[in-house]
Design an enzyme around this catalytic site. Structure first.
Site, PDB file in Angstrom:
ATOM      1  N   GLY A 187       0.826  -1.213   0.000  1.00 40.99           N
ATOM      2  CA  GLY A 187       0.000   0.000   0.000  1.00 40.99           C
ATOM      3  C   GLY A 187       0.854   1.252   0.000  1.00 40.99           C
TER       4      GLY A 187
ATOM      5  N   GLU B  92     -10.917  -0.811  11.796  1.00 34.82           N
ATOM      6  CA  GLU B  92     -11.726  -1.610  10.862  1.00 34.82           C
ATOM      7  C   GLU B  92     -11.705  -3.104  11.164  1.00 34.82           C
ATOM      8  OE1 GLU B  92     -10.145  -1.574   6.823  1.00 34.82           O
ATOM      9  OE2 GLU B  92      -8.095  -1.505   7.588  1.00 34.82           O
TER      10      GLU B  92
ATOM     11  N   ASP C 228       0.101   1.502   9.408  1.00 31.64           N
ATOM     12  CA  ASP C 228      -0.478   0.758  10.534  1.00 31.64           C
ATOM     13  C   ASP C 228       0.477   0.575  11.708  1.00 31.64           C
ATOM     14  OD1 ASP C 228      -3.046   0.304   9.489  1.00 31.64           O
ATOM     15  OD2 ASP C 228      -2.289  -1.314   8.232  1.00 31.64           O
TER      16      ASP C 228
ATOM     17  N   MET D 219      -8.466   2.937   9.544  1.00 31.06           N
ATOM     18  CA  MET D 219      -7.755   1.761   9.058  1.00 31.06           C
ATOM     19  C   MET D 219      -7.062   1.034  10.212  1.00 31.06           C
ATOM     20  SD  MET D 219      -6.085   2.779   5.420  1.00 31.06           S
ATOM     21  CE  MET D 219      -7.003   2.368   3.947  1.00 31.06           C
ATOM     22  N   GLY D 220      -6.894  -0.257  10.049  1.00 32.93           N
ATOM     23  CA  GLY D 220      -6.261  -1.084  11.068  1.00 32.93           C
ATOM     24  C   GLY D 220      -6.891  -2.458  11.008  1.00 32.93           C
ATOM     25  N   ARG D 221      -6.330  -3.301  10.139  1.00 41.67           N
ATOM     26  CA  ARG D 221      -6.907  -4.613   9.849  1.00 41.67           C
ATOM     27  C   ARG D 221      -6.667  -5.589  11.000  1.00 41.67           C
ATOM     28  NH1 ARG D 221      -8.108  -7.078   5.228  1.00 41.67           N
ATOM     29  NH2 ARG D 221      -7.492  -5.294   4.003  1.00 41.67           N
TER      30      ARG D 221
END
Length: 350
Positions: free
Chosen positions: A17, A229, A134, A176-178
């Site tokens: 990304g 997320e 992240d 964001m933050g899987r």
């Protein structure tokens, strides 16, 4: 030992990304290589695609002017890895041989650094530079891009406070933050969130509702709930939307913020709105802190290459930039500091 002038040739690529600070690393790599070692730097287009297909340009100090504040990456990026192709590694070796490269500086996140480690084993010398907004790469206290992302998210939360107060409603902010909640935790702390949900700590929706209602009894009608997320409800406490997966097997996330907002409104009777920050925190110009870190990483990566220390990554340990074996980094992710969550952030969840 150190290379003598003119003999070193390095490849550089940006993978995964995009992230604020990538161009600052490229600029530092080129400046250090050209001025300190008289080395040539070849920039590959769109990560490993450029290496596989021989799509590249020669980078010079002149070419890198004006890059420091620019977001994105002048080289382009993709998630293509050599191991997706049967003859991938062979093609990479061929390109390197044809261009006379000593090795490649790989600027990337977890997946890219894992591939770099495997390529080192397969005879393609690599140095890693950790990149992700992240902040979840193991072996470094911080990654560049993180400070910028937290700054953008904090700014958004500050703005949402005023509209939430005007309308006496709760606001859910999904960031964001899987797999990790670093951005949510830091932006939530900085922005004065009423509560913060992170993937590391499964949540109970009842606790979230209780926080909002407790605040309302005190006459505070505006509350901000920050949600990463990848946050998940504790087992069996809430029905969740089913996620699709993309071609790389990653769950397409997004949606948890909507579920939380809906449930909050239903259970508390208070008006609730959702804002999803998404890609906006990943773009734009890097913060001064990220520019400095990216620059230090770029310089250090070239120095490691000159010393022939392939198979390492540059990392931040305290305030020092140090080499870290890619072996120690690959396949691991750095989760949130739970002391920061439980001992500090939770003090403000009421």
């Amino acid at each position: 030992g150190l290379c003598h002038a003119g003999c070193m040739r390095l490849g550089v690529l940006t993978s995964g990304g995009d992230c604020p600070g990538l161009n600052a690393v490229i600029r530092a790599v080129v400046r250090r290589a050209e001025r300190a070692f008289g080395a040539e730097v070849i920039g590959f287009a769109d990560a490993w695609r450029g290496v596989l297909e021989g799509d590249y340009e020669t980078l010079t100090v002149e070419r890198c002017r004006g890059l420091l504040p620019r977001g994105g990456t002048i080289l382009g990026t993709s998630r293509i890895q050599p191991y997706q192709f049967d003859d991938g590694v062979q093609r990479v070796r061929k390109t390197m041989f044809r261009l006379g490269l000593d090795g490649i500086i790989v600027i990337g996140g977890n997946g890219s650094l894992g591939a770099a480690r495997d390529l080192c084993v397969d005879g393609v010398p690599c140095i890693g530079v950790p990149k992700t907004i992240d902040n979840d790469v193991a072996g470094t206290d911080e990654t560049f891009g993180f400070d910028t992302a937290v700054g953008v998210a904090t700014d958004a939360i500050d703005r949402l406070h005023t509209t939430a107060e005007a309308h006496e409603r709760a606001m859910v902010v999904e960031v964001m933050g899987r797999d990790v909640g670093h951005i949510a935790l830091h932006a939530g702390l900085a922005g004065g969130a009423a509560t913060i949900l992170i993937p590391e700590v499964p949540f109970h929706i009842d606790d979230v509702v209780a926080v909002i209602e407790r605040r309302r009894k005190l006459g505070r009608y505006a509350s901000i709930v920050v949600v990463a997320e990848g946050s998940m409800p504790a087992e069996g406490t809430l029905d969740m939307p089913s996620y699709e997966t993309d071609e790389f097997g990653h769950r397409r996330l997004g949606g948890i913020g909507g579920v939380v907002a809906q449930e909050l409104e239903r259970r508390s009777g208070m008006e609730c709105r959702l804002t999803t920050l998404g890609y906006v925190v990943r773009g734009g110009t890097p913060s001064s802190r990220d520019r400095v870190l990216a620059t230090r990483f770029g310089v250090a990566a070239v120095d490691l290459a000159a010393e022939g220390r392939w198979g390492s990554m540059v990392g931040l340990a305290g305030t020092s930039v140090v080499p870290v074996p890619l072996d120690e980094v690959a396949g691991r992710i750095k989760t949130c500091d739970l002391d920061l969550y439980h001992e500090v952030a939770e003090v403000f969840f009421s």
